[in-house]
Design a protein around this motif. Structure first.
Motif, short mmCIF file in Angstrom:
data_model
loop_
_atom_site.label_atom_id
_atom_site.label_comp_id
_atom_site.label_asym_id
_atom_site.label_seq_id
_atom_site.Cartn_x
_atom_site.Cartn_y
_atom_site.Cartn_z
N ASP A 157 0.80 -1.22 0.00
CA ASP A 157 0.00 0.00 0.00
C ASP A 157 0.84 1.27 0.00
O ASP A 157 0.31 2.36 -0.20
N SER A 167 4.04 3.71 -1.43
CA SER A 167 4.73 3.93 -2.68
C SER A 167 6.14 3.34 -2.58
O SER A 167 6.63 3.06 -1.48
N LYS A 215 2.21 3.39 -6.21
CA LYS A 215 1.97 2.39 -5.17
C LYS A 215 2.75 1.12 -5.50
O LYS A 215 2.66 0.64 -6.64
N LYS A 271 -3.36 5.70 3.05
CA LYS A 271 -3.40 5.34 1.63
C LYS A 271 -4.46 4.26 1.35
O LYS A 271 -5.12 4.28 0.34
N SER A 272 -4.56 3.29 2.28
CA SER A 272 -5.43 2.16 1.94
C SER A 272 -6.85 2.33 2.48
O SER A 272 -7.80 1.77 1.95
#
Lengths: 286, 233, 224
Positions: free
Chosen positions: B92, B94, B145, C18-19
């Motif tokens: 998840d 980068s 990602k 982010k998730s």
């Protein structure tokens, strides 16, 4: 490289005294510390005679408790014949909560402490917890029977009952952790940590549920609400029941301990066989 | 030349299965060693043993002059780069954030960054881009990602922090699997560079013939033991 | 150790940003659980408001379990091998992950508590009780996550997962849920008896679990 195979009698002096299953097995090349520990433990257990004596004594005291409890003692005041559970329930609870789990906790600490680290303690901790869980389950069952006849319910959300149930689940979890694989020392560390967390949890659960709801009789056998007094033959019988539970606990723990030793010896034998198979694999390629 | 790896009669048990059954093996600086053998011959286990991921159950093993026994792991770990089947990547995050995380963990253990006059964040950014460039990934790809990268790109991403810390021993398990010709070439060049700087490189592969130009020694394993050890012709 | 725990903390928070697994999956799930509790107990307002603190904390317990599982699943992407290879300090990893999980679950917990006050019609009493509940809630969530992450790391190191974790976690979580419920009762309109003592219990639990976890996590990952 050759494998040293002690299949014949008297090949190695240190193996003379060990029971068959360990005797026949091929040895791994080189000896690790764990190996040496297992060898000496096996030797010691082979010479051990006291287990049987303790077992017989445990049986005798149990029979004595049974006879005294059922035929000699009078029905307990107020409680009547149900009161005869006095000769079973408190002793079992003591065996489970203090004797067994106390031992597991101390033995786990002794493993974690580097100076006393020995797989002996891990086996003791495991054996004691297993017997403890059995006693605890019996405690719950006898307690439930007692509750049904005294208060008319099988289960009540009182403090000690709840604590006992939670504790049983904790130790079932501990036993589940014990069955997880790994190297013996990694396993022992994991087991000990789990046992310690459970031990830390016990006073906490005890304190919180005690506070949460206190309807039950106080921990002492002198309960104000029932005005129950224990004296004379009743006290003697109770005392004998405690001795019986203790002896049986010692016997079972020792039995389980020896059992674990043999399991480990068997595992070691199995490893040696797989090593030989591996060697054959490489010979075939050559 | 000193031996960086010396294994003598090493048995390694995983659970109660002997993945290595009495292995003898030495390696020196600058060698590029190819491990060969069928499935279950012990290639991966040998690499994992050297990396300190599985125990030395019997025998003697020393890596970079330190004997491998439960407690020694962390002293030499920073000197060893290991890339296994499972790529150490948070999908998840980068690529840049992945590298940044591992590099900052590395840096937090050593006291080196204090010598840099720039502030910590700038320095971290700089070395992150350095590591990306090292494996030939663009900054643009680095912002993607990690989970969205191709397999080859993921592999390079996983290698970036490892190569950046200039390990003295580089262990690669089937590094070529799933890579195209160009990526293989890139990877081989990276490995060669590392070896030229004195690193010992060991990699496992069951593919025959491919990309063996730089290999100095070929070792065949079977049944958890060395069955053949010869210089690469 | 503190340095690496901060690095781990930042990483875990970033992954959640982010998730959005907790925000977009676990939080809605918690809402659904609350509503189902409502269905199960029937539309009687009195029953619902009396049961509200307990229901809230069972829901938060469930959220903690999911958050811990998620937190360990993240680490599983690099695996115990990755943790060992990169030399990530286990104590730092434990502390960082516990803190990240605590804050995330706490935020979800706040949403759960406020929405339950609305849907169970329990309302709120005075501001002091609410403050006590928020403080107690933080301690409770901290205790839950401290214990959960510890068992999670144990399962990560030994390749057992999923089913063993809740078995170990729930009995240890029981006293936390009990105390947390008691602390929430006054804020949700119940009696104020011994709220300070329960806050004390929660503080002790949090500190006990967190310190045991920090000390013990070192030896959990050292061997294989």
């Amino acid at each position: 490289m050759t494998l040293e195979v002690n299949a014949t009698k008297g090949n190695s002096e240190s193996y003379d005294q060990i029971p068959n299953v360990a005797h026949v097995e091929p040895r791994l090349p080189g000896v690790s510390q764990e190996d040496g520990e297992l060898d000496s433990a096996l030797r010691a257990s082979y010479h051990c005679r006291w287990r049987t004596i303790v077992g017989v004594l445990g049986l005798l005291t149990t029979l004595l408790t049974l006879v005294l409890g059922l035929f000699v003692t009078p029905p307990v005041q107020v409680l009547g014949n149900t009161g005869r559970l006095l000769y079973v329930h408190p002793a079992l609870a003591w065996g489970a909560l203090y004797l067994a789990f106390g031992t597991t906790t101390v033995a786990s600490l002794l493993w974690l402490w580097k100076r006393t680290r020995s797989l002996f303690w891990d086996r003791v901790a495991g054996a004691s917890a297993e017997v403890g869980a059995l006693f605890l389950a019996l405690t719950l069952i006898t307690g439930s029977i007692w509750g049904r006849t005294t208060w008319g319910v099988w289960w009540t959300w009182d403090a000690r009952l709840t604590l006992t149930a939670v504790l049983l689940v904790l130790y079932l979890g501990y036993m589940a952790v014990r069955s997880v694989g790994g190297s013996p020392s990694a396993k022992a560390t994991r087991n000990s940590i789990t046992a310690l967390i459970a031990a830390v949890d016990v006073p906490i659960v005890h304190f919180s549920v005690d506070w949460w709801n206190t309807l039950h009789q106080k921990a002492s056998v002198l309960t104000p609400n029932l005005n129950l007094r224990v004296h004379g033959i009743i006290a003697v019988t109770m005392g004998i029941s405690f001795v019986a539970v203790t002896l049986i606990w010692v016997y079972l723990v020792r039995l389980r301990y020896e059992n674990m030793l043999l399991e480990q010896a068997k595992e070691r034998a199995y490893i040696s066989i797989s090593i030989q198979e591996r060697l054959k694999e490489s010979e075939d390629v050559k | 030349m000193p031996e960086t790896i010396a294994l003598k009669n090493v048995i390694s048990l995983v659970g109660d299965y002997p993945v290595l059954a009495g292995i003898n093996f030495d390696a020196k600086n600058g060698e590029i060693i190819l491990l060969r053998g069928s499935n279950g011959s012990g290639k991966t286990s040998l690499l994992r043993l050297i990396a300190g991921l599985i125990p030395v159950s019997r025998g003697n093993a020393s890596v970079l002059g330190i004997s491998l026994d439960g407690s020694s792991g962390n002293q030499i770990r920073s000197e060893i780069g290991y890339l296994g089947h499972k790529l150490p990547i948070y999908y998840d995050l980068s690529g840049q954030d992945n590298i940044k995380y591992f590099l900052s963990i590395r840096l937090s253990q050593s006291e080196i960054p204090k010598t840099s006059e720039k502030n910590g964040n700038d320095y971290l950014k700089e070395i992150t881009n350095e590591a990306l460039a090292l494996v030939g990934l663009s900054v643009k790809l680095g912002k993607e990602k990690a989970g969205n990268l191709s397999h080859g790109q993921k592999k390079r991403l996983a290698l970036a922090p490892i190569l950046w810390s200039k390990p003295r021993i580089l262990l690669l398990d089937e590094p070529h699997s799933g890579l195209d010709e160009i990526s293989r070439g890139v990877l081989d060049q990276l490995v060669l560079d590392a070896a030229n700087k004195g690193a010992t490189v060991i990699y496992a592969s069951h593919e025959h013939g491919a990309n063996q130009r730089h290999v100095t020694r070929v070792i065949s394993l079977a049944g958890g033991r060395v069955v053949e050890d010869k210089p690469n012709a | 150790m503190l340095k690496s725990s901060w690095i781990v903390f930042k990483k875990d928070v970033k992954i959640e940003m982010k998730s959005r697994v907790l925000a977009f999956q676990v939080l809605p799930l918690a809402g659904a659980v609350l509503i189902i509790f409502g269905f199960a107990l029937g539309p009687d307002n009195q029953v619902l408001s009396r049961a509200a603190p307990g229901l809230v904390w069972i829901t938060i317990l469930l959220v903690s379990l999911l958050a811990v599982t998620r937190s360990i699943a993240i680490e599983d992407e690099i695996g115990a091998d990755g943790i060992r290879l990169f030399g990530i300090d286990p104590g730092g990893l434990y502390l960082g992950k516990t803190m990240a999980a605590t804050i995330q679950v706490f935020l979800i917990g706040v949403v759960i508590i406020f929405s339950s006050a609305a849907i169970f019609n329990s309302g709120f009493s005075d501001i002091l009780s609410i403050l006590a509940m928020v403080l107690g809630g933080f301690l409770a969530v901290g205790a839950l996550c401290s214990a959960g992450i510890l068992f999670g790391m144990m399962s990560l190191a030994s390749n057992v997962r999923e089913t063993l974790l809740p078995l170990l976690f729930l009995p240890v979580a029981a006293p936390v849920v009990l105390a947390a419920t008691k602390v929430s009762v006054p804020a949700l309109g119940g009696s104020k008896a011994s709220i300070l003592e329960w806050l004390g219990v929660l503080a002790v639990l949090f500190i006990a679990y967190l310190s045991v976890g920090t000390v013990v996590s070192e030896s959990l990952l050292e061997e294989n």
